[in-house]
Motif scaffolding. Structure first.
Motif, PDB file in Angstrom:
ATOM      1  N   ASP A  62      -5.984   3.258  -0.424  1.00 39.24           N
ATOM      2  CA  ASP A  62      -5.869   4.653   0.010  1.00 39.24           C
ATOM      3  C   ASP A  62      -7.132   5.039   0.758  1.00 39.24           C
ATOM      4  O   ASP A  62      -8.200   4.488   0.522  1.00 39.24           O
ATOM      5  N   TYR A  63      -6.992   6.023   1.644  1.00 38.10           N
ATOM      6  CA  TYR A  63      -8.171   6.494   2.367  1.00 38.10           C
ATOM      7  C   TYR A  63      -8.971   7.452   1.497  1.00 38.10           C
ATOM      8  O   TYR A  63      -8.418   8.175   0.683  1.00 38.10           O
ATOM      9  N   SER A  65       0.731  11.455   1.604  1.00 37.62           N
ATOM     10  CA  SER A  65       0.860  10.125   2.207  1.00 37.62           C
ATOM     11  C   SER A  65      -0.185   9.898   3.285  1.00 37.62           C
ATOM     12  O   SER A  65       0.138   9.679   4.450  1.00 37.62           O
ATOM     13  N   ASN A  66      -1.441   9.976   2.882  1.00 34.20           N
ATOM     14  CA  ASN A  66      -2.573   9.546   3.687  1.00 34.20           C
ATOM     15  C   ASN A  66      -2.525  10.009   5.142  1.00 34.20           C
ATOM     16  O   ASN A  66      -2.358  11.191   5.414  1.00 34.20           O
ATOM     17  N   ALA A  67      -2.668   9.049   6.057  1.00 31.12           N
ATOM     18  CA  ALA A  67      -2.783   9.405   7.480  1.00 31.12           C
ATOM     19  C   ALA A  67      -1.554  10.159   7.974  1.00 31.12           C
ATOM     20  O   ALA A  67      -1.646  11.013   8.850  1.00 31.12           O
ATOM     21  N   ARG A  68      -0.400   9.854   7.396  1.00 34.49           N
ATOM     22  CA  ARG A  68       0.815  10.534   7.845  1.00 34.49           C
ATOM     23  C   ARG A  68       0.748  12.018   7.498  1.00 34.49           C
ATOM     24  O   ARG A  68       1.155  12.873   8.295  1.00 34.49           O
ATOM     25  N   SER A  69       0.218  12.328   6.304  1.00 38.44           N
ATOM     26  CA  SER A  69       0.071  13.733   5.924  1.00 38.44           C
ATOM     27  C   SER A  69      -0.892  14.447   6.848  1.00 38.44           C
ATOM     28  O   SER A  69      -0.705  15.618   7.191  1.00 38.44           O
ATOM     29  N   VAL A  70      -1.945  13.732   7.246  1.00 40.60           N
ATOM     30  CA  VAL A  70      -2.908  14.326   8.168  1.00 40.60           C
ATOM     31  C   VAL A  70      -2.215  14.673   9.484  1.00 40.60           C
ATOM     32  O   VAL A  70      -2.357  15.765  10.012  1.00 40.60           O
ATOM     33  N   ARG A  71      -1.408  13.718   9.956  1.00 39.05           N
ATOM     34  CA  ARG A  71      -0.735  13.973  11.231  1.00 39.05           C
ATOM     35  C   ARG A  71       0.205  15.162  11.121  1.00 39.05           C
ATOM     36  O   ARG A  71       0.241  16.034  11.987  1.00 39.05           O
ATOM     37  N   ASN A  72       0.952  15.214  10.021  1.00 42.95           N
ATOM     38  CA  ASN A  72       1.879  16.326   9.839  1.00 42.95           C
ATOM     39  C   ASN A  72       1.139  17.647   9.755  1.00 42.95           C
ATOM     40  O   ASN A  72       1.566  18.650  10.331  1.00 42.95           O
ATOM     41  N   GLY A  92       0.830  -1.189   0.000  1.00 40.51           N
ATOM     42  CA  GLY A  92       0.000   0.000   0.000  1.00 40.51           C
ATOM     43  C   GLY A  92       0.860   1.233   0.000  1.00 40.51           C
ATOM     44  O   GLY A  92       2.061   1.154   0.215  1.00 40.51           O
ATOM     45  N   ARG A  93       0.211   2.365  -0.265  1.00 39.20           N
ATOM     46  CA  ARG A  93       0.971   3.601  -0.337  1.00 39.20           C
ATOM     47  C   ARG A  93       1.315   4.063   1.075  1.00 39.20           C
ATOM     48  O   ARG A  93       0.809   3.531   2.059  1.00 39.20           O
ATOM     49  N   PRO A  94       2.224   5.040   1.185  1.00 40.52           N
ATOM     50  CA  PRO A  94       2.627   5.443   2.532  1.00 40.52           C
ATOM     51  C   PRO A  94       1.453   5.957   3.353  1.00 40.52           C
ATOM     52  O   PRO A  94       0.505   6.516   2.812  1.00 40.52           O
ATOM     53  N   GLY A  95       1.531   5.736   4.649  1.00 38.81           N
ATOM     54  CA  GLY A  95       0.533   6.288   5.552  1.00 38.81           C
ATOM     55  C   GLY A  95      -0.797   5.572   5.532  1.00 38.81           C
ATOM     56  O   GLY A  95      -1.782   6.086   6.024  1.00 38.81           O
ATOM     57  N   THR A  96      -0.845   4.362   4.997  1.00 40.90           N
ATOM     58  CA  THR A  96      -2.117   3.646   4.964  1.00 40.90           C
ATOM     59  C   THR A  96      -2.259   2.696   6.157  1.00 40.90           C
ATOM     60  O   THR A  96      -3.187   1.912   6.204  1.00 40.90           O
TER      61      THR A  96
END
Lengths: 300, 139
Positions: free
Chosen positions: A205-206, A248-255, A76-80
């Motif tokens: 992906d989300y 990058s999905n959830a990681r981008s959200v966190r950032n 999967g793509r990053p942050g999934t």
């Protein structure tokens, strides 16, 4: 190994009791509650849990059961959520008595492959030993194999991994993770891996809604809160950001949330004076809208 | 003559499951485990050779048993022991140590008497095995 013996009577085997006794329900419920989306992944995990439970019941009834092979690949793509699910997986396998300890050891190429001749085997062995009784998670597994350099030591690590995956199935579970396309290439050039991995799980992906739910969860966990405008602004932000590169999905959200907290803090200090305690946790729409993404820039 | 030493010297030799259980006990107590071997059975020989380094950060006995298996392959006819180190004291403290492998034939020891001044006698023991050079003692 947890041995919750289930009564098997002449009338039959009580499946519900067996399910209760396995302590698996709380872990699955937690998975359901804390992981947003990821339906295919959750389905597969439930399937694996059922398989293991039935395998154990069969064993207790004296039926021949070969230990199911549980090595997996997560693509999967990053942050999934690959790493997060891997941690949960270790717990689930432990509850089902499949692994004895249930810890997760994360390794990348650096941890496995050495710098010079004879350096790789001890390094790989070291990591394998640490992971025994639990789960070995190899992130970006395709870096192990570098076809462009024929003197690369990655191959040595791969051979060792394969050997242990085959011979010591009882002692550890290996999970390989990485981007879908590159993992496919990796498996093509290492057919030994492909055939030894029973479960290939793809992380989708989300969607925008799911990302927003994730954001809500994170904000809540960190004891902040969006006010109405801010949440709408964040939804807008995500929509723009999703179309940009390096998303990058959830990681981008966190950032993004981390940067928003930064802006909120400096806004409060600039403003000075006396504020209500509630203001410390409130995120204003302005905190979100200051992002470069709204001017067509990129938040990395 | 069957040589005994260490924590379980008064017990018969352990089988693999019993060894595994002891090792798991060490790991559960957070004692790093190491494997050592020797072909000099003298009781005062405390410096055995290390099979690899002491193994840190290991949770499950399977890893140690794997190493033990390899050590037994190479040194089938040596003494092999397992040590558990309790590092809480800030120094190397052996918490547990026991023999897990021994040669098929253990020739034992003879008593030697050394006479010196005034008809005094010093006694010592001498291992028959060490009459041969290291590496050929239990062939």
């Amino acid at each position: 190994m947890t041995t919750n013996h289930v009564q098997s009577t002449a009338t039959g085997i009580d499946l519900d009791a067996a399910f209760q006794a396995s302590n698996i329900q709380p872990v699955l419920a937690e998975l359901e509650r804390e992981l947003v989306g990821l339906e295919p992944v959750k389905t597969r995990i439930r399937e694996i849990a059922s398989l293991l439970l039935i395998a154990r019941l069969r064993e207790q009834s004296g039926m021949a059961t070969e230990r199911p092979s549980l090595h997996m690949s997560f693509t999967g793509r990053p942050g999934t959520g690959k790493t997060t699910v891997a941690i949960r997986m270790a717990k689930i396998l432990h509850h089902l008595g499949y692994v004895r300890k249930g810890h997760l050891v994360v390794a990348t190429r650096d941890d496995l492959v050495g710098q010079y001749v004879g350096h790789t085997a001890p390094k790989t062995k070291e990591v394998l030993k640490r992971a025994m009784g639990g789960v070995l998670f190899i992130d970006e597994a395709y870096y192990l194999y570098r076809p462009e350099n024929e003197r690369d030591y990655g191959q040595e690590a791969i051979e060792m991994l394969l050997q242990v995956m085959e011979n010591q199935r009882d002692d550890l579970v290996v999970i390989l993770a990485g981007y879908k396309e590159r993992m496919d290439v990796f498996f093509q050039s290492n057919p030994g891996f492909r055939s030894r991995i029973a479960h290939h799980i793809e992380f989708p992906d989300y969607t925008l809604d799911e990302l927003l739910t994730i954001a809500d969860l994170m904000v809540q966990q960190q004891m902040y809160r969006f006010d109405g405008d801010a949440r709408a602004a964040f939804a807008e932000y995500l929509e723009l950001r999703m179309r940009q590169p390096y998303f990058s999905n959830a990681r981008s959200v966190r950032n993004a949330l981390d940067r928003i907290k930064l802006r909120q803090a400096s806004r409060l200090l600039r403003q000075g004076g006396t504020i209500a305690p509630d203001e410390l946790s409130r995120i204003d729409a302005a905190d979100v809208r200051q992002s470069r993404v709204f001017q067509g820039g990129i938040d990395k | 003559m069957r040589i005994t030493q260490g924590t379980f010297s008064y017990l018969p030799d352990f089988d693999d499951d019993e060894v595994r259980a002891q090792v798991q006990y060490c790991l559960d107590n957070d004692w790093p485990v190491s494997i050592e071997y020797t072909d000099d059975p003298h009781p005062r020989n405390v410096y055995w050779d290390m099979w690899g380094l002491p193994m840190f950060d290991i949770k499950d006995a399977a890893a140690i048993m794997m190493e033990l298996g390899k050590c037994r392959e190479v040194f089938a006819n040596h003494y092999i022991r397992i040590n558990g180190y309790d590092r809480r004291y800030g120094r190397q403290t052996t918490a547990l140590s026991f023999i897990v492998n021994r040669p098929k034939d253990e020739p034992g020891f003879r008593v030697e008497r050394q006479e010196f001044g005034d008809r005094q006698v010093k006694y010592t023991i001498h291992s028959y095995a060490t009459d041969r050079p290291s590496g050929q003692r239990y062939e």
